[in-house]
Design a protein around this motif. Structure first.
Motif, mmCIF file in Angstrom:
data_model
loop_
_atom_site.group_PDB
_atom_site.id
_atom_site.type_symbol
_atom_site.label_atom_id
_atom_site.label_comp_id
_atom_site.label_asym_id
_atom_site.label_seq_id
_atom_site.Cartn_x
_atom_site.Cartn_y
_atom_site.Cartn_z
ATOM 1 N N TYR A 263 9.954 9.528 -0.850
ATOM 2 C CA TYR A 263 8.760 10.161 -1.406
ATOM 3 C C TYR A 263 8.830 11.682 -1.333
ATOM 4 O O TYR A 263 8.216 12.382 -2.147
ATOM 5 C CB TYR A 263 7.510 9.644 -0.690
ATOM 6 N N ALA B 161 0.818 -1.222 0.000
ATOM 7 C CA ALA B 161 0.000 0.000 0.000
ATOM 8 C C ALA B 161 0.846 1.263 0.000
ATOM 9 O O ALA B 161 0.309 2.366 -0.134
ATOM 10 C CB ALA B 161 -0.934 0.011 1.213
ATOM 11 N N ILE B 162 2.169 1.115 0.162
ATOM 12 C CA ILE B 162 3.059 2.277 0.109
ATOM 13 C C ILE B 162 4.117 2.080 -0.975
ATOM 14 O O ILE B 162 4.284 2.902 -1.867
ATOM 15 C CB ILE B 162 3.752 2.523 1.465
ATOM 16 N N THR C 224 1.877 9.821 4.347
ATOM 17 C CA THR C 224 0.908 9.654 5.434
ATOM 18 C C THR C 224 0.763 8.187 5.813
ATOM 19 O O THR C 224 0.713 7.825 6.996
ATOM 20 C CB THR C 224 -0.458 10.222 5.023
ATOM 21 N N MET C 225 0.734 7.308 4.807
ATOM 22 C CA MET C 225 0.579 5.877 5.053
ATOM 23 C C MET C 225 1.781 5.279 5.783
ATOM 24 O O MET C 225 1.687 4.199 6.365
ATOM 25 C CB MET C 225 0.370 5.138 3.732
ATOM 26 N N SER D 236 -5.000 4.514 0.688
ATOM 27 C CA SER D 236 -4.052 5.317 -0.086
ATOM 28 C C SER D 236 -4.760 6.031 -1.229
ATOM 29 O O SER D 236 -4.492 7.208 -1.510
ATOM 30 C CB SER D 236 -2.935 4.423 -0.638
ATOM 31 N N SER E 136 -4.656 -0.126 0.491
ATOM 32 C CA SER E 136 -4.646 0.412 -0.871
ATOM 33 C C SER E 136 -5.834 1.347 -1.093
ATOM 34 O O SER E 136 -5.706 2.404 -1.715
ATOM 35 C CB SER E 136 -4.680 -0.733 -1.887
ATOM 36 N N SER F 254 0.215 11.206 0.105
ATOM 37 C CA SER F 254 -0.588 10.061 0.547
ATOM 38 C C SER F 254 0.311 8.924 1.008
ATOM 39 O O SER F 254 0.060 8.291 2.039
ATOM 40 C CB SER F 254 -1.509 9.595 -0.587
ATOM 41 N N ALA F 255 1.389 8.659 0.252
ATOM 42 C CA ALA F 255 2.328 7.611 0.647
ATOM 43 C C ALA F 255 3.034 7.970 1.954
ATOM 44 O O ALA F 255 3.232 7.112 2.825
ATOM 45 C CB ALA F 255 3.352 7.384 -0.458
ATOM 46 N N TYR G 79 3.242 2.460 -4.639
ATOM 47 C CA TYR G 79 3.040 3.819 -5.126
ATOM 48 C C TYR G 79 4.312 4.384 -5.760
ATOM 49 O O TYR G 79 4.260 5.366 -6.505
ATOM 50 C CB TYR G 79 2.587 4.737 -3.990
ATOM 51 N N THR H 170 -5.108 10.070 -1.853
ATOM 52 C CA THR H 170 -4.629 10.663 -3.099
ATOM 53 C C THR H 170 -5.701 11.497 -3.784
ATOM 54 O O THR H 170 -5.435 12.603 -4.280
ATOM 55 C CB THR H 170 -4.155 9.555 -4.065
#
Length: 462
Positions: free
Chosen positions: A352, A272-273, A437-438, A414, A411, A434-435, A276, A418
Motif C-alpha cells: 500500500y 477490510a484491508i 492503519t487497518m 476503513s 469495512s 486507511s489500509a 481495498y 478513508t
C-alpha cells in the motif's frame, strides 16, 4: 474395519516411508473431491456475486451502474449477504454436530446453489437482496462442515495436506469466477447472448453445485467419530446444545477464544484491508494509463491490468497456503501462524505504501496474496484440531464465521478512515493510509498465535 453399513473397508495405515497420497483410500479421495468441490464453488459464488451485483441491480432498477441509488442498494445487498453468511455459519455448524455433518453439508450446498440459480430469474431489486441473504445462509454453512468432515475422515499427513488443499482450491474458485465472467462478456460482445442480461447467466452457472449435493446425499457417510457418538448417545443435547458444551468447559472456551481471534485477524485482514487493493489499483492504474494512452483506451487498459493483478494475487495466495502448510507440518502450527501474520503485516504495509503502476502490481500482488491467504490454510488445518468431535463443527464454524461480522465492522472502520481521518489528502492517499492503519489487526493474530496451544503431532480429540 466395519463401517456403519455393516460392510468392511480397507483403510490404508499411515507409514512414514510412504508419501501421504499413498495412504489415502479411494473413498477418502471421493470425500475430498465432493467436500472441497463444495468449498470451491462456494468461493466461486462469492466472487460471481461481487462481479455481477452492480450490473444486476442497474438492470433491475433501470438506472446507470454509477448512480448513487444503485451503489447504495448494492451495499445493502452485500451487507445482507454477509449477515446471512455469518448467521449460516453460526447455525449450520451446530446443527451438523447434532444431526450430522454430511446431512447439513448437503442442505447447505442445495441452499446456496438453488438460491443462486433463482437469482438469475429475479425481477426486482428486493427479490435480489432477499435471495442473496438466503444464499449467504448456505454459503456460511460450508466451511465448518467441510473441514470437520475431512478432518475426521483423514489422518496424519494426509489430513494436513487435504485440509490445506481445501483452502488452496478456494483460489481456483475465485479465478474460475473471473474466467466465467470473461466468457459471458465475450458471448455478449459477439451478440450470442443479450449483453444487458449477462449477469443472469453468471448466476445461472452458479446453480451447478446442486449436482454436488446429489453426490453428497447418495455417497458420503458420516465419520466414524460422529457415528460412535450417536451410537453412545453422546451427541450434543438440543439443537444448539454444542454451544453450551463449548462454553461450559474451560479448555473448549480457551480454544474457542484462540481460534476466533486468529480467524478475526485473518478475515478482517483479507476483507477490510485486502479488498481495498482493488480500489487502490483502479485509482493508480487510471492515473498511470491516462498519462500514456488516448482517453478512449484507458478504461479497457485499467480493466485488463486489474484482471491480471487479481489472477496473480490468487496464484500467490495458493503458493502462500502451501508454504504455510509446510511450516505447520515441519515446525508447528504456532510458528506457522506467527510467520503468516508477520508476513501479512510487513508485505501489506509495503504494497500500500509503494504501489505506483501496473508493473508494481504484477509482482506486489502475488506477494500480498501469498502473505494474506497463507493463514487461511491454517484455519483449515488448525481449527478442527482445537475441538473434540462433539463440538468440532460448532467450534470451527463459530471461530471462522464470527470474523465475517468483524470484517463488516472493519469495512465501516476503513471507510471512516478513508473519508474522515485521511479524507483531506490527495487521491489515492486516503486509500493507502486507511489500509495501512487497518494493518494493525495483523498484530492481533501474531499475539494470539504466541498463546495458541500447539497441536502438531497430536491426534484429533475424538
Amino acid at each position: 474395519m466395519a463401517n456403519h453399513t455393516g460392510r468392511r473397508e480397507t483403510i490404508a495405515q499411515p507409514d512414514s516411508d510412504l508419501p501421504w497420497w499413498r495412504t489415502v483410500t479411494r473413498y477418502q479421495w471421493f470425500v475430498f473431491a465432493v467436500v472441497s468441490g463444495a468449498w470451491l464453488f462456494d468461493t466461486m459464488d462469492q466472487r460471481l456475486f461481487s462481479l455481477a451485483r452492480i450490473p444486476a441491480l442497474a438492470d433491475l432498477m433501470g438506472l446507470p451502474a454509477g448512480s448513487l441509488e444503485v451503489q447504495a442498494f448494492a451495499k445493502t445487498s452485500t451487507a445482507l449477504f454477509l449477515v446471512g453468511w455469518g448467521i449460516g455459519g453460526l447455525t449450520f455448524g451446530a446443527l451438523g454436530d447434532r444431526f450430522g455433518r454430511v446431512r447439513l453439508l448437503t442442505i447447505s450446498i442445495l441452499l446456496y446453489s438453488v438460491c443462486t440459480g433463482l437469482t438469475a430469474l429475479c425481477r426486482t431489486p428486493e427479490e435480489f437482496a432477499i435471495l442473496r441473504f438466503v444464499t449467504g445462509l448456505g454459503i456460511g454453512g460450508i466451511f465448518g462442515l467441510a473441514v470437520a468432515i475431512i478432518a475426521e475422515t483423514m489422518s496424519g499427513a494426509a489430513r494436513l495436506a487435504m485440509l490445506a488443499g481445501l483452502q488452496v482450491l478456494s483460489t481456483f474458485g475465485n479465478v474460475g469466477a473471473a474466467f466465467v465472467k470473461m466468457g459471458v462478456d465475450t458471448l455478449g460482445a459477439h451478440g450470442w447472448i443479450d449483453a444487458a442480461h449477462g449477469w443472469r447467466w453468471l448466476f445461472a452457472i452458479g446453480a451447478l453445485p446442486a449436482l454436488l449435493a446429489i453426490l453428497s446425499a447418495l455417497r458420503l457417510r458420516e465419520s466414524d467419530a460422529w457415528l460412535k457418538l450417536k451410537a453412545d448417545g453422546q451427541l450434543p443435547k438440543g439443537v444448539f446444545g454444542s454451544y453450551g458444551e463449548l462454553l461450559r468447559q474451560k479448555d473448549e472456551r480457551h480454544n474457542l477464544l484462540i481460534g476466533t481471534l486468529l480467524a478475526v485477524a485473518g478475515v478482517v485482514g483479507l476483507w477490510a484491508i485486502g479488498e481495498y487493493a482493488v480500489d487502490l489499483q483502479h485509482a493508480v492504474f487510471t492515473g498511470w494509463f491516462s498519462a500514456r494512452l488516448p482517453a478512449d483506451q484507458v478504461a479497457a487498459a485499467v480493466a485488463s491490468a486489474k484482471n491480471w493483478s487479481f489472477m496473480l494475487q490468487m496464484a500467490g495466495g495458493a503458493i502462500g497456503m502451501w508454504i504455510f502448510s509446510w511450516i505447520a507440518a515441519r515446525f508447528g502450527r504456532r510458528p506457522a501462524f506467527v510467520a503468516g501474520f508477520s508476513a501479512a503485516l510487513i508485505v501489506t504495509l509495503f504494497v500500500y505504501w509503494r504501489l505506483e503502476s501496473p508493473a508494481d502490481a504484477y509482482w506486489m500482488m502475488p506477494l500480498m496474496g501469498a502473505a494474506q491467504f497463507s493463514v487461511f490454510a491454517g484455519f483449515s488445518i488448525y481449527l478442527p484440531e482445537l475441538f473434540g468431535a462433539r463440538t468440532r463443527g460448532t467450534g470451527v464454524s463459530f471461530a471462522y464465521n464470527l470474523g465475517r461480522f468483524a470484517a463488516a465492522i472493519g469495512s465501516f472502520g476503513s471507510a471512516y478512515l478513508t473519508t474522515h481521518l485521511y479524507g483531506g489528502l490527495p487521491a489515492p492517499d486516503p486509500l493507502r493510509f486507511s489500509a495501512m492503519t487497518m494493518c494493525a489487526v495483523f498484530l492481533i493474530g501474531i499475539v494470539t498465535a504466541l498463546f495458541a496451544p500447539e497441536t502438531r503431532g497430536r491426534a484429533l480429540r475424538d
